[in-house]
Design a protein around this motif. Structure first.
Motif, PDB file in Angstrom:
ATOM      1  N   PHE A   1      13.103   6.822  -0.680  1.00  6.18           N
ATOM      2  CA  PHE A   1      13.751   5.537  -0.430  1.00  6.18           C
ATOM      3  C   PHE A   1      13.092   4.825   0.753  1.00  6.18           C
ATOM      4  N   ALA A   2      12.654   5.586   1.751  1.00  4.78           N
ATOM      5  CA  ALA A   2      11.960   5.003   2.902  1.00  4.78           C
ATOM      6  C   ALA A   2      10.655   4.336   2.472  1.00  4.78           C
ATOM      7  N   VAL A   3       9.938   4.966   1.548  1.00  3.59           N
ATOM      8  CA  VAL A   3       8.694   4.366   1.034  1.00  3.59           C
ATOM      9  C   VAL A   3       9.011   3.051   0.320  1.00  3.59           C
ATOM     10  N   ARG A   4      10.095   3.033  -0.448  1.00  2.00           N
ATOM     11  CA  ARG A   4      10.514   1.813  -1.142  1.00  2.00           C
ATOM     12  C   ARG A   4      10.856   0.712  -0.132  1.00  2.00           C
ATOM     13  N   ILE A   5      11.625   1.075   0.909  1.00  2.00           N
ATOM     14  CA  ILE A   5      12.002   0.095   1.940  1.00  2.00           C
ATOM     15  C   ILE A   5      10.759  -0.489   2.592  1.00  2.00           C
ATOM     16  N   SER A   6       9.815   0.379   2.950  1.00  2.00           N
ATOM     17  CA  SER A   6       8.578  -0.073   3.594  1.00  2.00           C
ATOM     18  C   SER A   6       7.804  -1.036   2.710  1.00  2.00           C
ATOM     19  N   LEU A   7       7.755  -0.726   1.400  1.00  2.00           N
ATOM     20  CA  LEU A   7       7.035  -1.577   0.446  1.00  2.00           C
ATOM     21  C   LEU A   7       7.697  -2.946   0.336  1.00  2.00           C
ATOM     22  N   VAL A   8       9.030  -2.963   0.260  1.00  2.68           N
ATOM     23  CA  VAL A   8       9.755  -4.235   0.146  1.00  2.68           C
ATOM     24  C   VAL A   8       9.614  -5.053   1.433  1.00  2.68           C
ATOM     25  N   CYS A   9       9.706  -4.389   2.579  1.00  4.20           N
ATOM     26  CA  CYS A   9       9.557  -5.089   3.865  1.00  4.20           C
ATOM     27  C   CYS A   9       8.185  -5.744   3.986  1.00  4.20           C
ATOM     28  N   GLU A  10       7.163  -5.017   3.586  1.00  2.00           N
ATOM     29  CA  GLU A  10       5.800  -5.560   3.654  1.00  2.00           C
ATOM     30  C   GLU A  10       5.666  -6.786   2.740  1.00  2.00           C
ATOM     31  N   TYR A  11       6.277  -6.714   1.556  1.00  3.09           N
ATOM     32  CA  TYR A  11       6.202  -7.817   0.596  1.00  3.09           C
ATOM     33  C   TYR A  11       6.910  -9.060   1.122  1.00  3.09           C
ATOM     34  N   TYR A  12       8.062  -8.855   1.777  1.00  2.93           N
ATOM     35  CA  TYR A  12       8.830  -9.984   2.306  1.00  2.93           C
ATOM     36  C   TYR A  12       8.441 -10.291   3.754  1.00  2.93           C
ATOM     37  N   ASN A  13       7.173 -10.655   3.939  1.00  4.98           N
ATOM     38  CA  ASN A  13       6.645 -11.165   5.218  1.00  4.98           C
ATOM     39  C   ASN A  13       6.913 -10.220   6.385  1.00  4.98           C
TER      40      ASN A  13
END
Length: 546
Positions: free
Chosen positions: A378-390
């Motif tokens: 889930f942490a990897v998913r959060i990191s990926l989404v954060c990077e995508y959203y600026n």
């Protein structure tokens, strides 16, 4: 009648031509069935609007999921049309009725047997040789059979070869998930098998509710059918001469085309009688829309009228994309975003994690995701989404150490409280966040787009012990609602900053506005320039230097 694969069979004494003609009209057979009416007289069944809707849905679809209102008489019509008709006229068809309790199943079966025994001889198929039928089974001469079972056990009808399946009042059953997952593999493999689930709304967060929402989004094989109680002539009451509808009643009536004052009088009478003024209980038996009526806590904390307004424009969760979330709105260059996450623990089955992304410049929900996932993944998913959203900042509850540790190793921007990474969740901070969220919703400052999230907020009561598995072996909790609560306090502060910024921008715009009369006095700000004015001057005057 739609092609079901099995042959129509008749025997001596039966009028085949009459039967074939009757089967060519979907509502014809049930009109030949006798029932005991509500006024205690016996007569032929006259299908209502709702019953005709169900019959036609069964004819056009192999799998049907019906959410009904109380006393819609859908169980009776389905018994006659799907089980008695098909099992009596089609060779070897096995029909099964499954109810929440054995007493409910037996009561329904008595209606089916009464209808069978009162059919005209020309269209009534004889029972198997030596069989008189029983209170739980009818077996016909050609091998077709109707049987009843109950959902009281965890594995009903395992091993049965089912051609027609009718499940009634699934919402009242305890072991919904086990029953469904054990029943459906057998019927799924039968090409021409038909099934129908019909029930009033049940418990919020139950397996039944999740199945219904999946059916509404047309995920899977079910055809969803919602029955509207305000089109039923039995849901009417005479309007008294001194009857004056309230503003809320008029608003409800306006939101439901076809509703009359007689229906409003029925609703008021029911609320003042069996529902003791509780609109939530009324909705659980007479839902106002396909998403209404699912009962959660008896003490919801969020403003119901506000959330229902938001539900009118809500959307189903978007399909997960390549960036690890479902996007309502793609990231906008220059905008600031914040991600709120509610992880789950290691090895906890049936306990979903959830994340929600908000645009801090507009306070709008722009992305969501929920599902069962270990904290490190889930942490990897959060990191990926954060990077995508600026390069959004992640706000995670501070007691989820595993997820926070993984996020720090991934160099994800984290929110800190009390000098610790993560949002500090104490009883006091949760209460403040809940209050802030209520304020934002009432002021319509916050835009929540997810229908699933709003449904959780509608029944949210702050009791996070619902993570514990219930009788259905499913965790009943508020994963998405938790992310909104966390967002409440921080977004309220963001709203204040946003309002201050907008105010300054408006003042700056006013100061720099050039009018026909000349340059306004405030153009030369003492804090920015060395030039000042001791008196008002014309537009063509050169300002004096200090």
């Amino acid at each position: 009648m739609s092609n079901t694969g099995a042959d129509i069979v008749t025997c001596a004494g039966m009028d085949r031509a009459m039967i074939e003609k009757m089967l060519s009209v979907p509502e014809a057979f049930v009109s030949m069935c006798k029932i005991v009416r509500e006024n205690e007289t016996t007569g032929f069944l006259e299908p209502t609007r709702a019953q005709i809707q169900v019959i036609r849905a069964i004819e056009d679809n192999k799998w049907v999921f019906v959410t009904k209102y109380r006393q819609a008489k859908i169980t009776t019509i389905t018994l006659m049309h799907l089980l008695l008709r098909d099992c009596m006229y089609r060779q070897g068809i096995e029909g099964l009725l499954i109810a929440d309790t054995i007493s409910t199943a037996e009561m329904a079966f008595r209606r089916l047997r009464f209808a069978y025994e009162n059919l005209p001889e020309a269209i009534r198929a004889p029972l198997a040789k030596g069989s008189k039928g029983s209170k739980r089974e009818l077996e016909f001469w050609h091998g077709g059979r109707v049987t009843i079972k109950t959902l009281e056990g965890r594995s009903p009808a395992v091993g049965f070869s089912i051609d027609r399946l009718h499940i009634t009042e699934l919402g009242e059953a305890l072991h919904q998930q086990n029953a469904i997952t054990n029943l459906f593999p057998g019927i799924r493999k039968r090409k021409n098998a038909k099934l129908i689930i019909e029930s009033t709304p049940g418990k919020a967060g139950s397996y039944h509710e999740r199945m219904w929402h999946n059916a509404l989004s047309r995920e899977g094989r079910f055809y969803p059918l919602f029955l509207e109680w305000w089109h039923d002539d039995t849901c009417l009451r005479p309007v008294p001469s001194d009857f004056v509808p309230s503003e809320a009643e008029l608003e409800y009536m306006g939101a439901h085309p076809g509703m009359t004052m007689e229906h409003v009088a029925f609703m008021r009478d029911a609320l003042k009688s069996e529902f003791v003024g509780d609109t939530r209980l009324f909705s659980s038996k007479y839902p106002s829309d396909p998403h209404d009526g699912w009962l959660g806590s008896q003490r919801p904390m969020m403003p119901e009228e506000v959330i229902r307004r938001l539900l009118d424009g809500a959307m189903p969760d978007p399909i997960e994309g390549s960036h690890g979330c479902g996007e309502f709105v793609k990231p906008i260059p220059g905008h600031t975003y914040e991600l709120y996450a509610d992880p789950t623990g290691f090895g906890q089955n049936g306990d979903p994690a959830a994340l929600t992304v908000f645009d801090m410049d507009t306070l709008e929900e722009v992305a969501v995701w929920s599902g069962v996932e270990a904290p490190d993944r889930f942490a990897v998913r959060i990191s990926l989404v954060c990077e995508y959203y600026n390069n959004a900042r992640a706000v995670v509850e501070s007691n989820h150490a595993g997820c926070i540790t993984a996020l720090r190793s991934l160099s994800t921007r984290l929110y800190y409280s009390k000098r610790r990474p993560g949002w500090w969740a104490s009883s006091q901070s949760i209460a403040k966040a809940e209050f802030a969220l209520v304020q934002l919703l009432r002021e319509e400052s916050l835009v929540i787009r997810s229908r699933q999230g709003l449904q959780q907020l509608l029944r949210y009561d702050g009791d996070f012990s619902r993570r514990v598995k219930g009788e259905d072996d499913v965790g009943h909790h508020f994963d998405r609602a938790r992310t909104y609560v966390m967002a409440g306090a921080l977004l309220q502060a963001a709203l204040k900053r946003l309002e201050r910024r907008r105010k300054k921008e408006a003042e700056k715009k006013d100061d720099l506005e050039v009018t026909e009369e000349g340059i306004p006095y405030g153009l030369f700000d003492k804090g920015r320039d060395t030039m000042g004015r001791k008196r008002l001057e014309s537009a063509n005057t050169i300002p004096r230097m200090r």
